[in-house]
Design a protein around this motif. Structure first.
Motif, PDB file in Angstrom:
ATOM      1  N   SER A 182       0.606  -0.879   0.343  1.00 18.52           N
ATOM      2  CA  SER A 182      -0.225   0.318   0.075  1.00 18.52           C
ATOM      3  C   SER A 182       0.785   1.820  -0.277  1.00 18.52           C
ATOM      4  O   SER A 182       1.943   1.413   0.453  1.00 18.52           O
ATOM      5  CB  SER A 182      -0.649   0.022   1.457  1.00 18.52           C
ATOM      6  N   SER A 209       0.414   5.706   0.806  1.00 16.92           N
ATOM      7  CA  SER A 209      -0.869   6.856   0.933  1.00 16.92           C
ATOM      8  C   SER A 209      -0.144   8.754   1.006  1.00 16.92           C
ATOM      9  O   SER A 209       1.029   8.561   1.171  1.00 16.92           O
ATOM     10  CB  SER A 209      -1.318   7.062   2.509  1.00 16.92           C
ATOM     11  N   TRP A 213      -5.384  10.109   1.323  1.00 19.46           N
ATOM     12  CA  TRP A 213      -5.563   8.950   0.490  1.00 19.46           C
ATOM     13  C   TRP A 213      -4.673   8.172   0.306  1.00 19.46           C
ATOM     14  O   TRP A 213      -3.269   7.896   0.562  1.00 19.46           O
ATOM     15  CB  TRP A 213      -5.086  10.263  -0.750  1.00 19.46           C
ATOM     16  N   ASN A 214      -5.166   7.454  -0.151  1.00 17.34           N
ATOM     17  CA  ASN A 214      -4.949   5.267  -0.460  1.00 17.34           C
ATOM     18  C   ASN A 214      -4.594   5.011  -1.697  1.00 17.34           C
ATOM     19  O   ASN A 214      -6.172   4.758  -2.067  1.00 17.34           O
ATOM     20  CB  ASN A 214      -5.340   4.916   1.232  1.00 17.34           C
ATOM     21  N   ALA A 215      -3.649   3.613  -2.241  1.00 17.48           N
ATOM     22  CA  ALA A 215      -3.601   2.966  -2.171  1.00 17.48           C
ATOM     23  C   ALA A 215      -3.273   1.909  -2.805  1.00 17.48           C
ATOM     24  O   ALA A 215      -2.373   1.808  -1.356  1.00 17.48           O
ATOM     25  CB  ALA A 215      -2.324   3.839  -3.872  1.00 17.48           C
ATOM     26  N   TYR A 253      -7.333   1.132  -3.748  1.00 17.77           N
ATOM     27  CA  TYR A 253      -8.921   1.115  -2.895  1.00 17.77           C
ATOM     28  C   TYR A 253      -9.717   0.419  -3.404  1.00 17.77           C
ATOM     29  O   TYR A 253      -9.554  -0.354  -4.635  1.00 17.77           O
ATOM     30  CB  TYR A 253      -9.335   2.474  -3.120  1.00 17.77           C
ATOM     31  N   SER A 287     -10.155  -0.796  -7.570  1.00 21.32           N
ATOM     32  CA  SER A 287      -8.813  -0.353  -8.938  1.00 21.32           C
ATOM     33  C   SER A 287      -7.722   0.033  -9.418  1.00 21.32           C
ATOM     34  O   SER A 287      -7.727  -0.207 -10.634  1.00 21.32           O
ATOM     35  CB  SER A 287      -7.451   1.077  -6.840  1.00 21.32           C
ATOM     36  N   CYS A 308      -4.503   7.355  -6.011  1.00 20.38           N
ATOM     37  CA  CYS A 308      -4.799   6.760  -4.213  1.00 20.38           C
ATOM     38  C   CYS A 308      -6.005   7.969  -4.468  1.00 20.38           C
ATOM     39  O   CYS A 308      -6.270   8.892  -5.372  1.00 20.38           O
ATOM     40  CB  CYS A 308      -3.885   8.009  -3.513  1.00 20.38           C
ATOM     41  N   LYS A 309      -6.992   7.626  -3.671  1.00 23.05           N
ATOM     42  CA  LYS A 309      -8.324   8.296  -3.169  1.00 23.05           C
ATOM     43  C   LYS A 309      -8.804   8.172  -1.725  1.00 23.05           C
ATOM     44  O   LYS A 309      -8.314   7.500  -0.903  1.00 23.05           O
ATOM     45  CB  LYS A 309      -8.919   6.851  -3.866  1.00 23.05           C
TER      46      LYS A 309
END
Length: 177
Positions: free
Chosen positions: A108, A110, A125-127, A129, A132, A156-157
């Motif tokens: 992950s 962020s 915002w994370n990747a 998600y 995705s 990232c979202k």
């Protein structure tokens, strides 16, 4: 899970506020020019966040490896006074390419904009998600006993408002703690 994320965000925010209040002989780490073949200066993370340069402070940038249950986890972090980039690779196996996708949530990344005065209103915002697909890569080009070097990019979202951030032209040269 949400409580754990909020607690981790709170800890990172307080850490950021402590480190950003420290004084130094240097005014700031200069922004390293970022191009497709660029690399980060020693001890920092650089990237573009929606096209705007990001360069972490050396004092708040690090990498760490830990082993448990027969697997190694690599954590990399770099902060400024108002931004942070974090990357985690579980089942880390040294030099290579690690994809960020919803098929493997054990990797992950962020991007964080902490709110020091009100940590619960910080934005993350994370990747990856949900739904995705492939949203980025972390490429480790060198890993020694003292440091890790590589490049990265990710989309990232934000779970709060569904906004998207594009993190591009990323590079790191981080010392292990």
């Amino acid at each position: 899970m949400k409580k754990l994320k909020k607690i981790m965000l709170l800890v990172m925010t307080f850490s950021l506020s402590i480190f950003s209040s420290c004084s130094s002989d240097d005014d700031a780490t200069p922004i390293v020019p970022i191009g497709s073949n660029s690399s980060a200066g020693q001890g920092i993370i650089v990237a573009k966040v929606d096209g705007v340069d990001f360069s972490s402070l050396e004092i708040t940038s690090y990498a760490s490896k830990s082993t448990g249950g027969g697997q190694t986890t690599l954590v990399m972090q770099g902060n400024t006074q108002s931004q942070a980039i974090n990357m985690i690779i579980n089942a880390y196996d040294g030099v290579g390419t690690y994809e960020l996708s919803d098929d493997n949530v054990f990797r992950s990344a962020s991007y964080i904009e902490p709110n020091i005065s009100d940590p619960f209103n910080s934005q993350t915002w994370n990747a990856p998600y949900q739904d995705s697909g492939l949203v980025g890569e972390i490429v480790i080009t060198e890993d020694s006993d003292t440091k890790v070097i590589g490049t990265f990019y990710f989309t990232c979202k934000n779970a709060n408002d569904d906004s998207i951030k594009n993190i591009t032209d990323g590079a790191f040269d981080l010392n292990y703690q």
